[in-house]
Design an enzyme around this catalytic site. Structure first.
Site, PDB file in Angstrom:
ATOM      1  N   THR A   1       0.900  -1.288   0.239  1.00  0.00           N
ATOM      2  CA  THR A   1       0.118  -0.255   0.654  1.00  0.00           C
ATOM      3  C   THR A   1       0.673   1.349  -0.678  1.00  0.00           C
ATOM      4  O   THR A   1       1.017   2.391  -0.989  1.00  0.00           O
ATOM      5  CB  THR A   1      -1.318   0.001   1.319  1.00  0.00           C
ATOM      6  OG1 THR A   1      -1.867  -0.992   1.339  1.00  0.00           O
ATOM      7  CG2 THR A   1      -2.550   1.399   1.297  1.00  0.00           C
TER       8      THR A   1
ATOM      9  N   LYS B   1       7.048  11.030  21.261  1.00  0.00           N
ATOM     10  CA  LYS B   1       7.335  12.310  22.067  1.00  0.00           C
ATOM     11  C   LYS B   1       5.589  12.698  23.037  1.00  0.00           C
ATOM     12  O   LYS B   1       5.463  12.846  23.707  1.00  0.00           O
ATOM     13  CB  LYS B   1       7.334  13.097  22.007  1.00  0.00           C
ATOM     14  CG  LYS B   1       9.225  13.750  21.089  1.00  0.00           C
ATOM     15  CD  LYS B   1       9.733  15.182  20.980  1.00  0.00           C
ATOM     16  CE  LYS B   1      10.816  14.443  19.948  1.00  0.00           C
ATOM     17  NZ  LYS B   1      11.049  15.962  19.425  1.00  0.00           N
TER      18      LYS B   1
END
Ligand code: NCD
Length: 308
Positions: free
Chosen positions: A59, A87
């Site tokens: 894909t 993060k």
């Protein structure tokens, strides 16, 4: 006004039949460019953001090849490792950033509903490249395109979907689309991996699917068998996976009982559900199917960007 300009492609249900047919017509024109026999700069100056939060080979690579074959650029990532997601950045913020850097966004994510959320936060078109066990509309487009090219039609064919019908997002999108194109459907799966009831109910608006766990019972009736991998990563309990791993293996012995014109498809990757000896037979269409992802995605990108 180009038909799909500016549209999000989150679920196949939101595409009209004439829009799907239009994608196929443009895809046909794209084939020589997809093969590298002709060059094009149709999407020169456009940028695709390719956001893959989950593993992918076909894909992602076929979207990126599609964009580059048309002269466009690609930015993005193939896993959240190394991005600010590590993060703690939210999907909404990541998408808002990508939206500012690009003209179209392709997103794959482990959570169902992620592409819908992305589409709400992006101004530019968002294309769903698979959201958990939800939907995979561009896979459905290339699956339908492959069936139409190989068999000359979709309506009236006997099409079996086999394997993990519970967690497989490719078959969730495809079942609905095939029903709308008036195929006769056979759902073949272990009992614990049957097609979710809400999808069966939607399919039943068009056709009554035949459900069984035994491929031997229906093999002789089928024109197309769409095989899927048992989606190991979506099982909450590994013991449940072990019960159904290896439930089906498509081999030469089974093919001997199929129609002469019968074809086998698979979105890939396969694990062991299609024996490699099948690859050399005239029935095997899964590699052609994977190639078809390129012209189909070229067509879709050109259309949502409004240049076709
Ligand atoms: C599928 C997927 O990611 O849903 N692969 C693909 O896009 N061709 C099928 C799978 O992972 O089994």
């Amino acid at each position: 006004m180009p038909m799909l300009k500016g549209k999000d492609i989150v679920s196949i249900k939101e595409m009209k039949e004439e829009e799907i047919e239009a994608v196929f017509r443009v895809a046909d024109e794209m084939v020589p460019i997809a093969r590298g026999e002709e060059r094009s700069d149709l999407l020169h100056g456009y940028v695709l953001a390719s956001l893959f939060f989950e593993p992918s080979t076909r894909t992602r690579l076929s979207f990126e090849a599609a964009m580059q074959r048309l002269g466009g650029g690609v930015i993005g990532f193939s896993s959240s490792a190394g991005t600010s997601v590590e993060k703690g950045e939210t999907l909404a913020d990541t998408v808002r950033m990508a939206d500012g850097y690009s003209d179209v966004i392709v997103v794959r994510h482990p959570y169902q509903g992620a592409a819908r959320l992305a589409a709400e936060f992006a101004e530019h078109p968002v294309i769903n490249a698979g959201d958990g066990a939800g939907q995979h509309p561009t896979q459905t487009l290339l699956d339908l395109y492959t069936i139409k090219k190989e068999m000359g039609k979709i309506g009236g064919l006997n099409i079996g979907l086999l394997g993990d019908l519970k967690y497989g997002r490719t078959v969730h999108s495809l079942a609905y689309a095939l029903a709308r194109f008036r195929a006769n459907l056979y759902f073949i799966s272990p009992d614990i991996l049957r097609m979710p009831r809400h999808i069966v109910r939607e399919v039943e608006r068009y056709t009554r699917p035949y459900e069984t766990s035994d491929i031997n019972e229906v093999i002789g009736d089928l024109d197309v068998l769409y095989v899927t991998r048992i989606q190991k990563e979506r099982f909450p309990d590994p013991a449940e996976y072990r019960k159904v791993a290896g439930s089906y293996v498509i081999d030469l012995d089974l093919l001997r009982r199929a129609k002469d014109t019968f074809i086998v498809m698979h979105p890939l990757p396969r694990v062991n559900e299609i024996s490699p000896e099948v690859d050399k037979t005239k029935h095997a269409k899964y590699f052609v199917q994977a190639f078809n992802g390129v012209p189909v995605r070229m067509a879709l990108l050109a259309m949502v960007l409004g240049v076709r």
